[in-house]
Design a protein around this motif. Structure first.
Motif, PDB file in Angstrom:
ATOM      1  N   UNK A  65     -61.928  76.762  25.850  1.00  0.00           N
ATOM      2  CA  UNK A  65     -60.845  76.185  25.047  1.00  0.00           C
ATOM      3  C   UNK A  65     -60.379  77.174  23.979  1.00  0.00           C
ATOM      4  N   UNK A  66     -59.061  77.388  23.928  1.00  0.00           N
ATOM      5  CA  UNK A  66     -58.428  78.156  22.856  1.00  0.00           C
ATOM      6  C   UNK A  66     -57.735  77.165  21.919  1.00  0.00           C
ATOM      7  N   UNK A  81     -63.095  68.657  29.545  1.00  0.00           N
ATOM      8  CA  UNK A  81     -63.484  69.891  28.885  1.00  0.00           C
ATOM      9  C   UNK A  81     -62.427  70.964  28.831  1.00  0.00           C
ATOM     10  N   UNK A  82     -61.293  70.766  29.502  1.00  0.00           N
ATOM     11  CA  UNK A  82     -60.232  71.770  29.549  1.00  0.00           C
ATOM     12  C   UNK A  82     -59.062  71.357  28.657  1.00  0.00           C
ATOM     13  N   UNK A  85     -62.352  59.078  26.349  1.00  0.00           N
ATOM     14  CA  UNK A  85     -63.781  59.186  26.065  1.00  0.00           C
ATOM     15  C   UNK A  85     -64.447  60.086  27.105  1.00  0.00           C
ATOM     16  N   UNK A  86     -65.338  60.959  26.629  1.00  0.00           N
ATOM     17  CA  UNK A  86     -66.040  61.854  27.539  1.00  0.00           C
ATOM     18  C   UNK A  86     -65.264  63.101  27.907  1.00  0.00           C
ATOM     19  N   UNK A  87     -64.170  63.367  27.203  1.00  0.00           N
ATOM     20  CA  UNK A  87     -63.329  64.512  27.560  1.00  0.00           C
ATOM     21  C   UNK A  87     -63.806  65.827  26.938  1.00  0.00           C
ATOM     22  N   UNK A  88     -64.693  65.747  25.942  1.00  0.00           N
ATOM     23  CA  UNK A  88     -65.202  66.956  25.306  1.00  0.00           C
ATOM     24  C   UNK A  88     -64.810  67.110  23.851  1.00  0.00           C
ATOM     25  N   UNK A  89     -64.127  66.107  23.282  1.00  0.00           N
ATOM     26  CA  UNK A  89     -63.648  66.209  21.904  1.00  0.00           C
ATOM     27  C   UNK A  89     -64.801  66.374  20.911  1.00  0.00           C
TER      28      UNK A  89
END
Length: 307
Positions: free
Chosen positions: A25-26, A210-211, A41-45
């Motif tokens: 992640x940039x 995660x992207x 939810x669960x996206x990586x935040x």
């Protein structure tokens, strides 16, 4: 921070075994900016936020947070960041004042009593200072949490789903306070999945699996997606929605009050798909909403995974 960026990181990555929770992640956030960090939810935040403030170490990536290296200077970053977690994490059997005093002790703040009193007054907590935290409503717990994560005068606030379970009035007051603080130069990265809150942010970043899928001002995010949306009204919209969802060329059909929003990133295919329904219903071309765009991004990503 001569570049004016409070956050400037590249290729930030975190793995838990075979799971890639945050995937290269940039992200850039300017000083005094409110950046909405969106995703289901669960996206990586949460993982990304914890990497920024030094609670988790990145497996890959580089960059700076508040002018300090995110990999090698995490302890320096922690002293200048306020982190508000998803769940209320203070002591229910202590009063508001006692909770703030405890946090001030942890930061070894000078003139602690004066700082605590100023914090109480600034966020409208003074009259409730002796009330037990466990007896507070969601909105007042939120104020206490915000006061606590600001008591050491941080330059950056990382807020993780800060308004979950809070009533609309308290949410509005919270956002008024956020904008006031940003005007004073404080920077915010706010994780949320509420679209109305996203619209209150200066810039947005949307993460999924995660992207990072897109970032920019709300208008830029909408324009970049090239999604066409029609609003349709009339009788028996439930039956119409079922029919439209089976039509090639239609990406999403969603209820919006007494109408439906029908969308696709292929405007020609969408026009062809809705043509047979034109005579029976009232159709109006409308601007795509952030919700339309984010559902589009989610569905597009799912199709890419399946392919």
């Amino acid at each position: 921070m001569t570049d004016g960026l409070a956050i400037n990181v590249r290729a930030m990555t975190k793995r838990f075994g075979e799971l890639i929770a945050v995937d290269h992640v940039d992200l850039q956030v300017r000083t005094g900016e409110i950046c909405g960090f969106l995703g289901p939810n669960g996206s990586g935040k949460t993982t990304f936020i914890r990497m920024l403030c030094g609670l988790l170490r990145a497996d890959e990536g580089s960059g700076a947070c508040l002018g300090h290296d995110v990999i090698t200077e995490s302890e320096l970053i922690k002293r200048q960041v306020g982190y508000m977690t998803q769940r209320f994490s203070f002591w229910d059997d202590l009063s508001i004042r006692e909770n703030l005093d405890f946090v001030a002790r942890m930061y070894s703040i000078r003139n602690r009593r004066r700082v605590v009193q100023e914090s109480l007054e600034r966020l409208g907590l003074a009259e409730r200072r002796n009330q037990l935290a466990g007896a507070l409503s969601g909105g007042w717990k939120q104020r206490l949490a915000l006061a606590a994560c600001m008591i050491h005068q941080p330059r950056l606030l990382l807020l993780d789903e800060p308004t979950a379970g809070v009533d609309p009035k308290a949410r509005r007051e919270f956002w008024q306070e956020i904008h006031r603080l940003a005007a004073e130069g404080l920077t915010f990265l706010i994780a949320t999945h509420y679209m109305d809150e996203a619209e209150r942010c200066h810039r947005l970043a949307f993460i999924l699996n995660g992207k990072l899928l897109t970032q920019g001002a709300a208008a830029e995010v909408v324009d970049q997606a090239h999604v066409t949306t029609w609003s349709v009204s009339g009788h028996d919209l439930v039956t119409l929605a079922d029919e439209l969802r089976h039509c090639p060329g239609i990406e999403q059909v969603a209820a919006f009050g007494s109408s439906l929003h029908v969308s696709s990133d292929d405007s020609a295919a969408l026009e062809q798909a809705i043509a047979p329904f034109r005579a029976r219903y009232k159709w109006l071309r409308v601007e795509s909403t952030l919700e339309d765009i984010f559902i589009h991004l989610v569905e597009k990503t799912k199709k890419g995974v399946r392919q």
